[in-house]
Design a protein around this motif. Sequence first.
Motif, PDB file in Angstrom:
ATOM      1  N   GLU A  59       0.799  -1.218   0.000  1.00 54.00           N
ATOM      2  CA  GLU A  59       0.000   0.000   0.000  1.00 54.00           C
ATOM      3  C   GLU A  59       0.835   1.273   0.000  1.00 54.00           C
ATOM      4  O   GLU A  59       0.297   2.353  -0.251  1.00 54.00           O
ATOM      5  CB  GLU A  59      -0.931   0.014   1.223  1.00 54.00           C
ATOM      6  N   ASP A  60       2.108   1.192   0.310  1.00 52.30           N
ATOM      7  CA  ASP A  60       2.936   2.385   0.372  1.00 52.30           C
ATOM      8  C   ASP A  60       4.350   2.048  -0.073  1.00 52.30           C
ATOM      9  O   ASP A  60       4.657   0.906  -0.415  1.00 52.30           O
ATOM     10  CB  ASP A  60       2.933   2.988   1.775  1.00 52.30           C
ATOM     11  N   SER A  62       8.804   3.385   0.305  1.00 56.52           N
ATOM     12  CA  SER A  62       9.793   4.003   1.175  1.00 56.52           C
ATOM     13  C   SER A  62      11.082   4.204   0.396  1.00 56.52           C
ATOM     14  O   SER A  62      11.529   3.318  -0.330  1.00 56.52           O
ATOM     15  CB  SER A  62      10.040   3.134   2.407  1.00 56.52           C
ATOM     16  N   TYR A  94       8.042  15.257  -0.654  1.00 62.47           N
ATOM     17  CA  TYR A  94       7.818  14.299   0.430  1.00 62.47           C
ATOM     18  C   TYR A  94       8.891  14.534   1.487  1.00 62.47           C
ATOM     19  O   TYR A  94      10.082  14.710   1.169  1.00 62.47           O
ATOM     20  CB  TYR A  94       7.889  12.861  -0.083  1.00 62.47           C
ATOM     21  N   GLU A 119       8.717   8.518   3.206  1.00 62.69           N
ATOM     22  CA  GLU A 119       7.567   7.705   2.827  1.00 62.69           C
ATOM     23  C   GLU A 119       6.947   8.285   1.568  1.00 62.69           C
ATOM     24  O   GLU A 119       6.618   9.469   1.503  1.00 62.69           O
ATOM     25  CB  GLU A 119       6.542   7.673   3.962  1.00 62.69           C
ATOM     26  N   PRO A 121       4.460   7.260  -2.259  1.00 60.10           N
ATOM     27  CA  PRO A 121       3.491   6.320  -2.834  1.00 60.10           C
ATOM     28  C   PRO A 121       4.203   5.103  -3.439  1.00 60.10           C
ATOM     29  O   PRO A 121       5.359   5.196  -3.875  1.00 60.10           O
ATOM     30  CB  PRO A 121       2.780   7.142  -3.911  1.00 60.10           C
ATOM     31  N   ASN A 122       3.499   3.967  -3.492  1.00 61.32           N
ATOM     32  CA  ASN A 122       4.148   2.744  -3.973  1.00 61.32           C
ATOM     33  C   ASN A 122       4.176   2.638  -5.488  1.00 61.32           C
ATOM     34  O   ASN A 122       4.679   1.650  -6.023  1.00 61.32           O
ATOM     35  CB  ASN A 122       3.457   1.510  -3.378  1.00 61.32           C
TER      36      ASN A 122
END
Length: 717
Positions: A59-60, A62, A94, A119, A121-122
């Motif tokens: 969902e995310d 890094s 970010y 962090e 978005p994926n």
Amino acid sequence: MIQQRKMKRLLSRSALLLTAASFLTLPMATSAFAGKEGVFLSDSVYFTLDKVSLSVGAEDGSLRFSLGLNNNSNAIVDFNNYGVKVIDTNGITYTAKLNEKVVARVKAGETGTFKFTSEIPNNLTPSDLKVDIFRWNNNSTSDIGALSVESAMVESGQTLEQQAVINLKEIDTTLAEETLVTAKLGQSYKVYKDGVWMVYTDLILSNESNASVKLPEGLELNFQDSKGLTYGAQFVASVGALLPDQPVTVTLQAAVPASLDTNKLSLLFSPKGKVKTALLGTLNAAKTFSVARLGDKVTYPNKDDSGALNGLVMSTTWAAAIQQTDGLHVQANVTLTNTSDGIVSVPALTGEFQASRSNVGVTSSDNAVRSAYLSPNESTTFHFQGIIPASLNAEALQLVVLEKQGTTASTTTGTGTGSSSGSGTGAAGNNSDTPKQGTSLPVAVTSLAGAGVAGEATTYAAAQAYKIGDPFKLAATNSMDSNMDMSLVELGMSVNTDFGYKTVVAKYKLTNKSTTTLALPDFQTELTNEEGYTYTGVRQTNVAKNIAPNTSYVLNYSYMVPDTEDADKLALNLYDTNRLAMGSYKTEVQPIPATGPISVYPFTIDFDDYSLSATYNKDNSYSYRLRLDLDVQRQAQVITDANFSSLVFEVVDTEGRLLSSKPMTFTGQQRILSGVQFLEFNNIRSEQITSDSYFNIYEVITTPNGEAKRLIRTIRP
């Protein structure tokens, strides 16, 4: 609120670094960064980007990186005067968080390293991202330049990885500072084990801090399916201290329903009891479930952090499913090959046959003796077999290969410690507990679709092509030693007119290739014609118990077939004593030569000349005297003992009635020899004497069902 900023074009100070010769004040530092992209504060002070890792979860995402402040000037540079953020191609920024407390003032002639995490978005790729550096000007900022994430990753050979970055301080507030642990997925398996469907997943943990750390008890892991249902996951064995920069492979397990769809499965990290409200990271596990096909070669998953199994390749090279009255008999061969340049240990493997979405699992072990190690390009094969309910669809069957933890395969020399796989544990020296000895963890799942299913006997179409005399390529079983070669050397058929059926006689040669005496193996045989009719073989009554090294022995089996059987298309099916198939081969009966030498393996007999005379006896009976000039040759050095077959000569009149018979053997004082021999046929009545009488010569073997005869020659004087 996320702010958008336009990228400022980098001027001459944001260019490729020059060669070491351009920075005589710090030749070592300059050489180390030669060729990297840099953002310059002055001719002697610049920023570089290192150790970039872009991770994507379910969902995310890094981004982790190290920013180097290279100070080749004569004064101290204070990093507190500068800030860092991550920016994408759309200008969205970010926050970049500093991972650890470090000294911000970089002395002259030194390089300061600052580790950050952002962090994101994926769905962002390395080409979408830059690390932007700006200067603090009281309450405002001014951009200095940006460094390409993609360039830094290419330069260091990094690739986009799916991994979760877990900040342990969010679980254990007693930690002095943020402590990051990354988690990546290895292989995953769905296995029916001990009456429960289980998901096993290999997880690679890396400690990104500068000191060893243990996973806090408050960390909870769960698998989540497409419906949002979660299934608690536990480590197979306790995880010890994680050392810095030393990845550790552990194994998770979770009980799941048989209907679980692994194509939409995620692994969730959260504080205990907060899986629905406070996720720390997510990983998409769907693509880690890999089911191989027959013949696929897959790399053996190296769960041993010592690397002892590196270079092993595994393949399910053969499988068969045969329907019998007691169920579906399933077999498979799994071959391990050492493709490395060094010696690798052989893991102790077991097998389990399972049917997807059915609560059925049958375990199997291969107890064959094998070496504990494989040299380069050497292979070893494990044979697994089991019986499952006949109602199951063979196309849905899977073979799960499991590795026994803390053990190795049986060895031929020494004790062979081999490789003790550390699944679910830390690396050596991490004080982590290994799985209990005897625990088995999956290393591969293979679909047996296409293995083929036969009815009550293997069909002719499914049999392998075969040439009489060649060694069989048998599936390994516990009842057939791997040092024993077996081949079919003769297959003949004759008519039994008195009983209305035909007899097929098969000769099997067994050769002991080892250096020790081996027990003569017991096996079962069947012949199946093209229409599926099956004829069971009957073994000769008496056989030797052992075979000496480097010698061969011949076994005879007979088959009763109907008078209508042509036997021109037969499948020879071989089974061990447990009715598990060893192989199926296309063959046909050999024709009986009308002239020339005839074969009674391992002998050939040629009738150079023969003549017949009749003699009147004093008791008013007659005798036939058959003079034979024979040439007997031994084809191969095969043991012939008192159990070997014999020849029977029968005198038959024109009506096909048996007048008299005479046996001859290949052993003993009355054995068949080259040269002239006389056979006397006595007690023939005068009315039976005709000039048209002839002789049938049979090979005869003794079976529990009586004598089985094979016609090999007819002599008409």
